[in-house]
Design an enzyme around this catalytic site. Sequence first.
Site, PDB file in Angstrom:
ATOM      1  N   TYR A 207      34.349 -48.427  -1.532  1.00 13.88           N
ATOM      2  CA  TYR A 207      35.715 -48.882  -1.770  1.00 13.88           C
ATOM      3  C   TYR A 207      36.644 -48.319  -0.699  1.00 13.88           C
ATOM      4  O   TYR A 207      36.371 -47.292  -0.077  1.00 13.88           O
ATOM      5  CB  TYR A 207      36.205 -48.488  -3.159  1.00 13.88           C
ATOM      6  CG  TYR A 207      36.369 -46.997  -3.389  1.00 13.88           C
ATOM      7  CD1 TYR A 207      37.577 -46.358  -3.132  1.00 13.88           C
ATOM      8  CD2 TYR A 207      35.310 -46.227  -3.872  1.00 13.88           C
ATOM      9  CE1 TYR A 207      37.728 -45.000  -3.349  1.00 13.88           C
ATOM     10  CE2 TYR A 207      35.457 -44.870  -4.095  1.00 13.88           C
ATOM     11  CZ  TYR A 207      36.673 -44.255  -3.833  1.00 13.88           C
ATOM     12  OH  TYR A 207      36.812 -42.902  -4.051  1.00 13.88           O
ATOM     13  N   CYS A 208      37.752 -49.034  -0.471  1.00 14.07           N
ATOM     14  CA  CYS A 208      38.798 -48.579   0.434  1.00 14.07           C
ATOM     15  C   CYS A 208      40.118 -49.136  -0.080  1.00 14.07           C
ATOM     16  O   CYS A 208      40.199 -49.600  -1.215  1.00 14.07           O
ATOM     17  CB  CYS A 208      38.520 -49.010   1.883  1.00 14.07           C
ATOM     18  SG  CYS A 208      38.405 -50.799   2.120  1.00 14.07           S
ATOM     19  N   THR A 209      41.157 -49.113   0.729  1.00 17.09           N
ATOM     20  CA  THR A 209      42.494 -49.499   0.262  1.00 17.09           C
ATOM     21  C   THR A 209      42.578 -50.973  -0.126  1.00 17.09           C
ATOM     22  O   THR A 209      42.970 -51.317  -1.235  1.00 17.09           O
ATOM     23  CB  THR A 209      43.541 -49.199   1.347  1.00 17.09           C
ATOM     24  OG1 THR A 209      43.428 -47.836   1.748  1.00 17.09           O
ATOM     25  CG2 THR A 209      44.942 -49.465   0.819  1.00 17.09           C
TER      26      THR A 209
END
Length: 550
Positions: A207-209
């Site tokens: 996951y990331c922003t």
Amino acid sequence: MSKDEYGVLLYYKFASITDLNSLFSFYHSNCNSLGLLGRVRLSPNGVNVTVGGLLSALEKHIEAVKSNSLFQGTDFKLASSHHPLNDKVAVECGFTSLSIRVVKELVTFSSYPLLNPPEVSNAGRHLSAAEFHSVLQSARQLMKNGSPTDDKQLVLLDARNLYETRIGKFHAPSVETLDPGIRQYSDLPSWIDDNSELLRGKHVLMYCTGGIRCEMASAYIRSKGAGFENVFQLYGGIQRYLEQFPDGGFFRGKNFVFDHRISVGSSDTSIMGACLICGSSYDNYSSRCRCTHCRILVLVCDSCQIKSDAYVCELCQKHRMDFGSIPSVEDGELATVLDKNDLKTVCSDSKISSQLPSRNEAKNSCAPPSGQHAPPPENCKRKYAWLVASDFGGKVEADWKIANQPFDPLQYQGQTDGFDVSLAYLKKMFSEQGPFDGILGFSQGAAMAALLCAQGDKLKGEIDLRFVILCSGFALPLADFGQKPINCPSLHIFGSDPGKDRQITSHTSRYLASRFEDGCSVIIEHEFGHIIPTRSPYMDNIKDFLRRFL
């Protein structure tokens, strides 16, 4: 939400773009007509956009973009927000102007140009926010279509930077979370290489922003072959997850965002971050405090900011970056933090401080011992600096001392008085022998070349550069380096940590690279010290950079 409210729009699209000029013209015309501000990055492989404006204008922009079949299936993330204040946060995040640039990469995945960059088409399978949540909610629950089936084989991988994960991240009982603790996204490939055994044979949930960093990183993991096939990514990133689960779900704290909002939280107001100095709960980056060495954002509470403005981040502490003299640039002014034992006296003449040898070189040095007030002996070769005025006589009132390193950090902080003379000479050279596509600067020459880039608008028509190569460079203590980011394609080459370049420290060169606009710089670190490397793969990387301008 009211159409007159202010909002922020984020979206990206990986696609093959053959006519970048046409797409550039569209964004320039559309965004300017709608009064949108922010960043638009275009590359042959797609677009990455973060813009702000009235919600009604942003919705019109979305409709115009959707009319292009290129953007079919694009996830447009639109959120209402307060209008950005005219402060350094808005300036840093690019929300005081519209910046549209053509770049090689939408996100800089590696400081070293990859010989075989990952194919985004090989990225991990997308999981919706609901699917992602379901996996974490019941890690043992069987999911169809090759989804994770065993919580013991399941790991969470955060693809973001250290300063982002410090204020918020996913936490799920019985599921291991891997936080690489990196300064910047381009450090992630190296972390993956060094920690591949933590991922081999596992079901990796990334996951990331907003999702774009996972596209590249998941493809890179999968490119490693057998044992790395099961990679999944949160579609739409943390932003879409918090929209789906406003109470935060399995996400704790705040989601760091790269616009004037700084961070976005859930209804859960728990604070995950802590002040770097006193350790109290704190998660507000609005003061934009940065590590004095590497310039990464750090959390420093209001009370501790009053006491000091010199901070050393966790990563620099970990790698024992405890230098005696630390250059720190804020708002265009250079402040120096000195230990009382580092320097007895500072040169009273601001034009120059003497270049001094290390303790190991003292016996071959022309510098007398500490405390002896004398000029260099006659048989000593004078050392000249690019930025010292030609009529400078070298008469200074300073106590000579043996420095702890070959190049005294105080030296280049004072060598700026000759800039006008040097600039006039360069203008003459460009006029008589130009035009030139780019410029290469080494050490003090790199500082000069970087300043030319910083003054790009002022010098337009006299010194026009398509690119710059800066080797062992540093930022000069002049106002141009403290204002808006420098917009010029740049290649930065310098010795790696720790102390490979004993003349210009790596964190100094790294800070110079950070002054260039996001996505505008390529970094090559090497292990050979204060030189320009000519062996492979460094020369190959330099050639790859230059090929962009053929």
